[in-house]
Design a protein around this motif. Structure first.
Motif, PDB file in Angstrom:
ATOM      1  N   HIS A  35      38.317  34.164  40.291  1.00  0.00           N
ATOM      2  CA  HIS A  35      38.242  35.118  41.412  1.00  0.00           C
ATOM      3  C   HIS A  35      36.785  35.373  41.834  1.00  0.00           C
ATOM      4  CE1 HIS A  35      42.309  35.552  40.165  1.00  0.00           C
ATOM      5  NE2 HIS A  35      42.340  36.815  39.795  1.00  0.00           N
ATOM      6  N   ILE A  62      47.191  45.472  43.943  1.00  0.00           N
ATOM      7  CA  ILE A  62      46.693  45.840  42.607  1.00  0.00           C
ATOM      8  C   ILE A  62      46.615  44.570  41.753  1.00  0.00           C
ATOM      9  CG2 ILE A  62      47.114  47.230  40.529  1.00  0.00           C
ATOM     10  CD1 ILE A  62      46.682  49.069  42.863  1.00  0.00           C
ATOM     11  N   GLY A  63      45.572  44.469  40.979  1.00  0.00           N
ATOM     12  CA  GLY A  63      45.369  43.310  40.102  1.00  0.00           C
ATOM     13  C   GLY A  63      43.874  43.023  40.014  1.00  0.00           C
ATOM     14  N   CYS A  64      43.487  42.109  39.136  1.00  0.00           N
ATOM     15  CA  CYS A  64      42.064  41.727  39.086  1.00  0.00           C
ATOM     16  C   CYS A  64      41.670  41.162  40.445  1.00  0.00           C
ATOM     17  CB  CYS A  64      41.829  40.678  38.005  1.00  0.00           C
ATOM     18  SG  CYS A  64      42.244  41.237  36.356  1.00  0.00           S
ATOM     19  N   SER A  65      42.528  40.299  40.995  1.00  0.00           N
ATOM     20  CA  SER A  65      42.289  39.703  42.308  1.00  0.00           C
ATOM     21  C   SER A  65      42.142  40.785  43.375  1.00  0.00           C
ATOM     22  CB  SER A  65      43.446  38.779  42.657  1.00  0.00           C
ATOM     23  OG  SER A  65      44.673  39.295  42.157  1.00  0.00           O
ATOM     24  N   HIS A  83      50.714  48.201  44.553  1.00  0.00           N
ATOM     25  CA  HIS A  83      50.991  46.832  44.091  1.00  0.00           C
ATOM     26  C   HIS A  83      52.073  46.156  44.955  1.00  0.00           C
ATOM     27  CE1 HIS A  83      50.879  43.590  41.367  1.00  0.00           C
ATOM     28  NE2 HIS A  83      51.802  43.962  40.511  1.00  0.00           N
ATOM     29  N   GLY A 107      46.933  38.723  44.518  1.00  0.00           N
ATOM     30  CA  GLY A 107      47.189  37.863  43.368  1.00  0.00           C
ATOM     31  C   GLY A 107      48.563  37.237  43.461  1.00  0.00           C
ATOM     32  N   ASP A 108      48.847  36.343  42.537  1.00  0.00           N
ATOM     33  CA  ASP A 108      50.168  35.699  42.504  1.00  0.00           C
ATOM     34  C   ASP A 108      51.233  36.714  42.105  1.00  0.00           C
ATOM     35  OD1 ASP A 108      48.214  35.189  40.365  1.00  0.00           O
ATOM     36  OD2 ASP A 108      49.981  34.714  39.182  1.00  0.00           O
ATOM     37  N   GLY A 109      50.863  37.682  41.273  1.00  0.00           N
ATOM     38  CA  GLY A 109      51.806  38.736  40.924  1.00  0.00           C
ATOM     39  C   GLY A 109      51.991  39.656  42.118  1.00  0.00           C
ATOM     40  N   ASP A 110      50.889  40.061  42.714  1.00  0.00           N
ATOM     41  CA  ASP A 110      50.906  40.973  43.860  1.00  0.00           C
ATOM     42  C   ASP A 110      51.727  40.389  45.017  1.00  0.00           C
ATOM     43  OD1 ASP A 110      49.637  43.554  44.648  1.00  0.00           O
ATOM     44  OD2 ASP A 110      48.840  42.347  46.285  1.00  0.00           O
ATOM     45  N   ILE A 114      56.114  41.137  42.594  1.00  0.00           N
ATOM     46  CA  ILE A 114      56.538  42.417  43.200  1.00  0.00           C
ATOM     47  C   ILE A 114      56.497  42.387  44.732  1.00  0.00           C
ATOM     48  CG2 ILE A 114      54.260  43.540  43.140  1.00  0.00           C
ATOM     49  CD1 ILE A 114      55.708  46.090  42.149  1.00  0.00           C
ATOM     50  N   ASN A 136      46.560  32.603  39.548  1.00  0.00           N
ATOM     51  CA  ASN A 136      46.273  32.178  38.165  1.00  0.00           C
ATOM     52  C   ASN A 136      47.543  32.097  37.317  1.00  0.00           C
ATOM     53  OD1 ASN A 136      46.804  34.878  37.828  1.00  0.00           O
ATOM     54  ND2 ASN A 136      44.671  35.467  37.463  1.00  0.00           N
ATOM     55  N   TYR A 139      49.703  37.809  35.260  1.00  0.00           N
ATOM     56  CA  TYR A 139      49.233  39.143  35.627  1.00  0.00           C
ATOM     57  C   TYR A 139      47.983  39.394  34.794  1.00  0.00           C
ATOM     58  CZ  TYR A 139      54.208  39.779  36.976  1.00  0.00           C
ATOM     59  OH  TYR A 139      55.467  39.658  37.515  1.00  0.00           O
ATOM     60  N   GLY A 140      46.821  39.006  35.317  1.00  0.00           N
ATOM     61  CA  GLY A 140      45.583  39.140  34.540  1.00  0.00           C
ATOM     62  C   GLY A 140      45.299  40.583  34.144  1.00  0.00           C
ATOM     63  N   LEU A 141      45.436  41.493  35.121  1.00  0.00           N
ATOM     64  CA  LEU A 141      45.043  42.886  34.874  1.00  0.00           C
ATOM     65  C   LEU A 141      45.845  43.541  33.749  1.00  0.00           C
ATOM     66  CD1 LEU A 141      43.049  45.053  36.123  1.00  0.00           C
ATOM     67  CD2 LEU A 141      45.030  45.975  37.265  1.00  0.00           C
ATOM     68  N   THR A 142      47.135  43.141  33.626  1.00  0.00           N
ATOM     69  CA  THR A 142      47.964  43.775  32.581  1.00  0.00           C
ATOM     70  C   THR A 142      48.106  42.866  31.348  1.00  0.00           C
ATOM     71  OG1 THR A 142      49.937  43.022  33.739  1.00  0.00           O
ATOM     72  CG2 THR A 142      49.244  45.290  34.152  1.00  0.00           C
TER      73      THR A 142
HETATM   74  C1  LIG Z   1      54.333  49.399  41.162  1.00  0.00           C
HETATM   75  C2  LIG Z   1      53.535  48.801  40.049  1.00  0.00           C
HETATM   76  N1  LIG Z   1      54.144  48.011  39.143  1.00  0.00           N
HETATM   77  C3  LIG Z   1      53.425  47.436  38.149  1.00  0.00           C
HETATM   78  C4  LIG Z   1      52.080  47.678  38.044  1.00  0.00           C
HETATM   79  C5  LIG Z   1      51.306  47.071  36.893  1.00  0.00           C
HETATM   80  N2  LIG Z   1      50.489  45.968  37.340  1.00  0.00           N
HETATM   81  C6  LIG Z   1      49.193  46.152  37.697  1.00  0.00           C
HETATM   82  S1  LIG Z   1      48.443  44.735  38.180  1.00  0.00           S
HETATM   83  C7  LIG Z   1      49.846  43.852  37.875  1.00  0.00           C
HETATM   84  C8  LIG Z   1      49.906  42.375  38.087  1.00  0.00           C
HETATM   85  C9  LIG Z   1      48.685  41.757  38.676  1.00  0.00           C
HETATM   86  O1  LIG Z   1      48.835  40.368  38.734  1.00  0.00           O
HETATM   87  P1  LIG Z   1      48.231  39.533  39.908  1.00  0.00           P
HETATM   88  O2  LIG Z   1      48.618  40.094  41.218  1.00  0.00           O
HETATM   89  O3  LIG Z   1      48.603  38.116  39.669  1.00  0.00           O
HETATM   90  O4  LIG Z   1      46.657  39.764  39.769  1.00  0.00           O
HETATM   91  P2  LIG Z   1      45.614  39.197  38.693  1.00  0.00           P
HETATM   92  O5  LIG Z   1      45.310  40.373  37.831  1.00  0.00           O
HETATM   93  O6  LIG Z   1      46.262  38.095  37.932  1.00  0.00           O
HETATM   94  O7  LIG Z   1      44.483  38.744  39.501  1.00  0.00           O
HETATM   95  C10 LIG Z   1      50.878  44.654  37.416  1.00  0.00           C
HETATM   96  C11 LIG Z   1      52.220  44.161  37.060  1.00  0.00           C
HETATM   97  C12 LIG Z   1      51.462  48.514  39.008  1.00  0.00           C
HETATM   98  N3  LIG Z   1      50.159  48.766  39.005  1.00  0.00           N
HETATM   99  N4  LIG Z   1      52.220  49.051  39.983  1.00  0.00           N
END
Ligand SMILES: Cc1ncc(C[n+]2csc(CCOP(=O)(O)OP(=O)(O)O)c2C)c(N)n1
Ligand code: SF4
Ligand SMILES: [Mg+2]
Length: 347
Positions: A35, A62-65, A83, A107-110, A114, A136, A139-142
């Motif tokens: 990132h 929300i996430g590191c990204s 998120h 992010g891929d999780g974002d 979700i 990546n 979920y890097g941040l968690t």
């Molecule tokens: C509504 C909600 N559900 C779950 C979370 C917990 N959470 C924070 S970041 C994250 C995933 C981030 O993954 P990604 O978007 O891939 O970002 P990365 O950290 O890998 O860059 C989760 C599940 C949250 N903050 N809010």
């Protein structure tokens, strides 16, 4: 007499701004995180093209990204959404003020876990904004759980194997009618620069899915989003150059070797053929190429698809050129006659 030489003139872009004007706070992400490289490319591209930083709206979830917009373009506007809900915030902001240049970083999780529903509608609407997925596979941040883009059979550091098939955000976006679909790798500086610049020039949704290794939780043997996996499995579709509208583009193009895609602002994306014939204006061919690559365990990078004909969301809705908040009351308030007409319809 003093012999001290005058300091060299500071390097500036066409707006007279130094690269410093495009930087942000010091990163708090892990050293070596993909990132960080993407943030650096964003700084370079916005500086090179002379985009007014105060015209940019940075959107993330929300996430590191999603934290990374703090590390570039500190003079721009920014909104960290809940998120997976960045697309609706960006849609509202850009509809209310279409002079904003939207830059989503997610992010891929974002996006794919979700936020998949929001992402779907953003693509379908062709909202004019740049949408970078820092992919990546976790979920890097968690602390490194699999996301929906993790490949079937890939392995977590703990040894857990992913038993679900992945979402390929590029393939999905193609299916949902995206007008600019690209994939890149955070380690490919030149390609990512050309793609980001083209994304800035495109006036629809510009999706760039960037494989961006998480060095802390997903860079080991058995991961398909690691630096070493990408080095072995990346299949670069073509060589890319971006020629901005303000540069002379009248250079001779070698027939058959190079293809020029004219973007909305008059810039050109110059696509130089590598080993294979690939037509980035053919949506079905793009989908088939992604499908075939997945079977071969290849990661195709480059411009997968571009369509400069389809109207964007603002054009479809005939949104006013001026920010809505600046419209005079005479334009936003229906007159007596219009209200009477509505009342008549409701009778
Ligand atoms: C509504 C909600 N559900 C779950 C979370 C917990 N959470 C924070 S970041 C994250 C995933 C981030 O993954 P990604 O978007 O891939 O970002 P990365 O950290 O890998 O860059 C989760 C599940 C949250 N903050 N809010
Ligand atoms: S945990 Fe992973 S994604 Fe987050 S900053 Fe560290 S390397 Fe990057
Ligand atoms: Mg992730």
């Amino acid at each position: 007499m003093s012999t001290t030489a005058a300091p060299p003139p500071k390097k500036v872009n066409r707006l007279g701004l130094e690269v410093l004007s495009y930087k942000g706070a010091k990163t708090t992400l892990c050293a070596g995180c993909g990132h960080n490289a993407i943030s650096e490319r964003i700084v370079e591209c916005f500086y090179d093209l002379g985009v007014e930083p105060w015209r940019v709206g940075k959107f993330s979830g929300i996430g590191c990204s999603s934290k990374s917009p703090a590390y570039f373009l500190s003079m721009s506007h920014g909104f960290n959404a809940v998120h997976g809900r960045m697309p609706s915030i960006a849609t509202g902001a850009i509809l209310a003020n279409r002079t904003i240049l939207g830059l989503g970083v997610t992010g891929d999780g974002d996006t794919a876990s979700i936020g998949i529903g929001q992402f779907m509608h953003l693509v379908r609407r062709n909202l004019p904004m740049i949408y970078v997925i820092e992919d990546n596979g976790v979920y890097g941040l968690t602390k490194g759980q699999f996301s929906a883009t993790a490949d079937l059979g890939s392995k977590l550091k703990t040894g857990v194997i992913n038993d679900l098939p992945p979402f390929d955000c590029c393939a999905l976006a193609l299916r949902w009618g995206a007008t600019f679909v690209a994939r890149s790798f955070s380690g490919d500086k030149k390609q990512l620069q050309a793609l980001l610049k083209a994304a800035i020039a495109h006036k629809g949704l510009s999706l760039i899915d960037v494989v961006s290794p998480c060095v802390t939780f997903n860079d080991h043997e058995g991961s398909t989003k690691s630096y070493s996996y990408m080095k072995e499995h990346e299949e670069v579709l073509h060589e890319l150059d971006f020629v901005p509208a303000y540069e002379d583009i009248s250079v001779e193009i070698e027939e058959g070797e190079v293809r020029d895609v004219l973007l909305h602002d008059g810039s050109h994306l110059r696509i130089r053929k590598l080993g294979r014939d690939y037509d980035p204006t053919n949506r079905m061919a793009a989908a088939a190429a992604l499908e075939a690559a997945a079977k071969e365990e290849e990661v195709l990078t480059g411009v997968l698809y571009v369509n400069t004909e389809k109207p964007n969301f603002l054009e479809m809705l005939h949104v006013a050129e001026e920010p809505l908040a600046t419209l005079p009351e005479s334009k936003v308030r229906p007159g007596r006659e219009a209200l009477d007409e509505i009342m008549e319809e409701l009778r």
